[in-house]
Scaffold this active site. Structure first.
Site, PDB file in Angstrom:
ATOM      1  N   HIS A  23      30.201 -66.676 -28.877  1.00  0.00           N
ATOM      2  CA  HIS A  23      29.046 -66.590 -29.774  1.00  0.00           C
ATOM      3  C   HIS A  23      29.502 -66.213 -31.180  1.00  0.00           C
ATOM      4  O   HIS A  23      29.034 -66.771 -32.167  1.00  0.00           O
ATOM      5  CB  HIS A  23      28.044 -65.532 -29.262  1.00  0.00           C
ATOM      6  CG  HIS A  23      27.431 -65.903 -27.939  1.00  0.00           C
ATOM      7  ND1 HIS A  23      26.103 -66.167 -27.782  1.00  0.00           N
ATOM      8  CD2 HIS A  23      27.985 -66.085 -26.714  1.00  0.00           C
ATOM      9  CE1 HIS A  23      25.849 -66.480 -26.523  1.00  0.00           C
ATOM     10  NE2 HIS A  23      26.984 -66.427 -25.847  1.00  0.00           N
ATOM     11  N   ASP A 127      20.920 -64.974 -32.500  1.00  0.00           N
ATOM     12  CA  ASP A 127      21.442 -65.648 -31.316  1.00  0.00           C
ATOM     13  C   ASP A 127      20.305 -65.943 -30.341  1.00  0.00           C
ATOM     14  O   ASP A 127      19.440 -65.089 -30.116  1.00  0.00           O
ATOM     15  CB  ASP A 127      22.482 -64.732 -30.651  1.00  0.00           C
ATOM     16  CG  ASP A 127      23.381 -65.480 -29.702  1.00  0.00           C
ATOM     17  OD1 ASP A 127      22.851 -66.113 -28.764  1.00  0.00           O
ATOM     18  OD2 ASP A 127      24.599 -65.454 -29.891  1.00  0.00           O
ATOM     19  N   HIS A 381      36.922 -74.282 -18.450  1.00  0.00           N
ATOM     20  CA  HIS A 381      35.763 -73.739 -17.733  1.00  0.00           C
ATOM     21  C   HIS A 381      34.463 -74.338 -18.288  1.00  0.00           C
ATOM     22  O   HIS A 381      33.384 -73.935 -17.884  1.00  0.00           O
ATOM     23  CB  HIS A 381      35.747 -72.221 -17.890  1.00  0.00           C
ATOM     24  CG  HIS A 381      35.442 -71.765 -19.285  1.00  0.00           C
ATOM     25  ND1 HIS A 381      36.089 -72.276 -20.392  1.00  0.00           N
ATOM     26  CD2 HIS A 381      34.544 -70.884 -19.777  1.00  0.00           C
ATOM     27  CE1 HIS A 381      35.599 -71.724 -21.482  1.00  0.00           C
ATOM     28  NE2 HIS A 381      34.666 -70.869 -21.140  1.00  0.00           N
ATOM     29  N   TRP A 384      30.871 -74.128 -24.071  1.00  0.00           N
ATOM     30  CA  TRP A 384      30.445 -75.172 -25.003  1.00  0.00           C
ATOM     31  C   TRP A 384      31.386 -75.318 -26.192  1.00  0.00           C
ATOM     32  O   TRP A 384      31.663 -76.428 -26.661  1.00  0.00           O
ATOM     33  CB  TRP A 384      29.010 -74.945 -25.460  1.00  0.00           C
ATOM     34  CG  TRP A 384      28.499 -76.104 -26.281  1.00  0.00           C
ATOM     35  CD1 TRP A 384      28.032 -76.064 -27.552  1.00  0.00           C
ATOM     36  CD2 TRP A 384      28.436 -77.486 -25.876  1.00  0.00           C
ATOM     37  NE1 TRP A 384      27.671 -77.332 -27.977  1.00  0.00           N
ATOM     38  CE2 TRP A 384      27.917 -78.222 -26.971  1.00  0.00           C
ATOM     39  CE3 TRP A 384      28.784 -78.178 -24.708  1.00  0.00           C
ATOM     40  CZ2 TRP A 384      27.724 -79.603 -26.926  1.00  0.00           C
ATOM     41  CZ3 TRP A 384      28.589 -79.562 -24.665  1.00  0.00           C
ATOM     42  CH2 TRP A 384      28.071 -80.250 -25.772  1.00  0.00           C
ATOM     43  N   SER A 386      34.621 -74.755 -26.205  1.00  0.00           N
ATOM     44  CA  SER A 386      35.811 -75.445 -25.703  1.00  0.00           C
ATOM     45  C   SER A 386      35.514 -76.931 -25.521  1.00  0.00           C
ATOM     46  O   SER A 386      36.339 -77.791 -25.848  1.00  0.00           O
ATOM     47  CB  SER A 386      36.262 -74.841 -24.374  1.00  0.00           C
ATOM     48  OG  SER A 386      36.668 -73.509 -24.570  1.00  0.00           O
ATOM     49  N   GLN A 406      27.748 -73.575 -18.313  1.00  0.00           N
ATOM     50  CA  GLN A 406      28.935 -74.399 -18.056  1.00  0.00           C
ATOM     51  C   GLN A 406      28.721 -75.452 -16.954  1.00  0.00           C
ATOM     52  O   GLN A 406      29.283 -76.544 -17.015  1.00  0.00           O
ATOM     53  CB  GLN A 406      30.121 -73.482 -17.710  1.00  0.00           C
ATOM     54  CG  GLN A 406      30.475 -72.551 -18.869  1.00  0.00           C
ATOM     55  CD  GLN A 406      31.191 -71.282 -18.448  1.00  0.00           C
ATOM     56  OE1 GLN A 406      31.647 -71.168 -17.303  1.00  0.00           O
ATOM     57  NE2 GLN A 406      31.290 -70.312 -19.349  1.00  0.00           N
TER      58      GLN A 406
END
Ligand code: UDP
Length: 500
Positions: A23, A127, A381, A384, A386, A406
């Site tokens: 985040h 957030d 994994h 988002w 990545s 994920q």
């Protein structure tokens, strides 16, 4: 006492991310993008994050170049050694909603988050995981608020649909035997999403589970906000964005954010040398190791900043990678194994046997790694960030999702975008070995072609005239409009880091 507000203040946006690497990183990228747009930014994080950022990242020196930028910290009411994730995440959410909420309201009401030239926060960007209490505060204080969800639009939409799934009886999931059946209650994902592809929070046997209920509530808050920012682009998630817009009309897909920022910095001729937003100590030695490897020969393996493996999982992945006979670079964070496991000893033993083809680091400069010519695949994994970083680098993925969004991301990677394989819920050395070989050899061409196509679309979207580029311009315009005082860009270069 009434404050003196100078005439012609630039807009000041408060950015408030959730306390995790996945985040903080996109929020800092957004801070830079806004700074380049002339907006003054106050970046507020918990002391836990603030201290780690000052220790491991270069934010302090980097943000000096942005006029009006301020770093502030706030308490989350928990002791330093509280894990703030995993089984204890509920305690963390509770503390934020009690302690942090009160402090934040006070800070905003008393203009503690501004500077002389832009004393008041004119817009909050909070957030999506902290949406409810921040929106309540913003409403009370009459400050416009925009939410930023750092996950994919498809995951936001699946979370948004949780109440439907409860209502139509698809949640709770009836049992393991139903995991491969198709879900009907997420509009536009019928025929695609299986129960095992739903966000991990849905795997509870009790629909009153406070985490499930909390997440469902938070994700619905975007209907109360002035806008919703997403780190995605129209060409990637257009159909889902259309659905979201029926509930939250003002959506700003401005991603991929890291590429967007890179292009904007290049245009301003700012060369950002090895900049990092890391909360962990980065080991750059892997870059020299990669330099010595052949083109597209290395499988990069990393499960992000939070995922924890059991001893058995660790060993299965290890053997899978080794038996594939491919080179690999694996990020093994110091907190990567479950407490109490003796995985460290096992790891030392395995490491000794595989020095030839493998390289381990505690934390890698991931964006750079994925762009390195030696990297040919990514065992991920499916976080988002990545996923976006890999897609833009044109690197096909093997997805092993762990939690939250994920599960949805990995389904889209394999079945919709076709830029990777989904290994969901399996951690078997034979499957790992087989998938590594599929990505690196057998299905290489097909996956790389799809990934290259995706990369082109992503770059186009953040280039002049592209969808994300235009959406970002619109965001900046809207932020300027929210500023009730006439705007005047500041030439001064103020920078404040709160003394700890
Ligand atoms: N990351 C990194 N080095 C590493 C592992 C991860 O810089 O060794 C970064 C990665 O580039 C990404 C973030 O950490 O930006 C992880 O976010 P993501 O959403 O992928 O996963 P999360 O950590 O939230 O599970």
């Amino acid at each position: 006492m009434e404050k003196h507000v100078p005439h012609g203040c630039p807009p000041r946006v408060l950015l408030f991310p959730f306390s995790e690497q996945g985040h903080v990183n996109p929020f800092l990228k957004l801070a830079e993008l806004l700074g380049l747009g002339g907006v003054h930014v106050t970046f507020l994080s918990t002391y836990y994050i603030h201290n780690r950022l000052l220790l491991h990242s270069d934010v302090q020196s980097r943000f000096k170049t942005y006029p009006g930028f301020i770093f502030k910290a706030i308490s989350d009411g928990l002791p330093d050694d509280h894990p703030r994730s995993g089984e204890k995440s509920y305690e963390f959410f509770k503390a934020l909603n009690v302690v942090t909420k009160k402090l934040l309201k006070h800070m905003l009401a008393s203009d503690e988050l501004g500077s002389d030239i832009s004393p008041s926060v004119t817009c909050i960007i909070a957030d999506g995981l902290l949406a409810e209490f921040t929106t309540n505060i913003a409403t009370e204080l009459h400050i416009p608020i925009i939410h930023f969800h750092v996950i994919s639009a498809c995951a936001v939409w699946a979370l948004f649909s949780i109440p439907n799934l409860i209502e139509n009886g698809e949640l709770p999931i009836r049992g393991k035997e139903d995991m491969d059946k198709l879900v009907t209650g997420v509009p536009s994902m019928e025929g695609l999403l299986r129960f095992r592809d739903l966000p991990s929070f849905c795997r509870t046997s009790d629909v009153k589970d406070p985490i499930l209920q909390g997440i469902a509530r938070e994700s619905r808050q975007c209907t109360r906000a002035q806008g919703l920012i997403l780190n995605t682009f129209e060409e990637l998630e257009g159909p889902i964005l259309s659905h979201l817009r029926t509930h939250c009309p003002n959506v700003y897909p401005i991603g991929p954010k890291h590429t967007h920022l890179k292009l904007k910095l290049a245009k301003k001729e700012v060369i950002s040398v090895q900049s990092t937003n890391s909360l962990f100590k980065t080991d750059r030695s892997c870059m020299a190791w990669l330099d010595a490897q052949p083109l597209k020969s290395v499988m990069y393996a990393s499960f992000g900043s939070v995922a924890v493996l059991t001893r058995d999982e660790l060993i299965e992945f290890w053997y899978g990678l080794v038996n594939s006979k491919k080179r690999f670079l694996w990020v093994i964070r110091p907190d990567f194994y479950k407490q109490g496991d003796d995985a460290k000893d096992v790891l030392a033993e395995l490491l000794e046997g595989t020095k030839e083809r493998g390289y381990l680091v505690g934390w890698a400069p991931q964006e750079e790694v994925l762009e390195h010519p030696a990297v040919g695949g990514f065992l991920t994994h499916s976080g988002w960030n990545s996923t976006m970083e890999s897609a833009v680098a044109g690197v096909p993925m093997i997805c092993w999702p762990r939690r939250a969004d994920q599960q949805v991301n990995s389904r889209y990677v394999s079945e919709v975008w076709k830029i990777g394989l989904d290994m969901k819920d399996v951690s078997d050395r034979k499957v790992v070995e087989k998938m590594v070989n599929e990505v690196m050899v057998e299905r290489r061409e097909e996956l790389v072609n799809a990934a290259d196509e995706m990369c082109k679309l992503a770059v186009k979207s953040v280039s002049e005239g592209g969808s994300s580029h235009c959406n970002f311009d619109r965001l900046i315009e809207d932020i300027y409009k929210m500023n009730k005082k006439p705007c005047m860009k500041s030439e001064t270069n103020e920078y404040v880091v709160d003394e700890l």
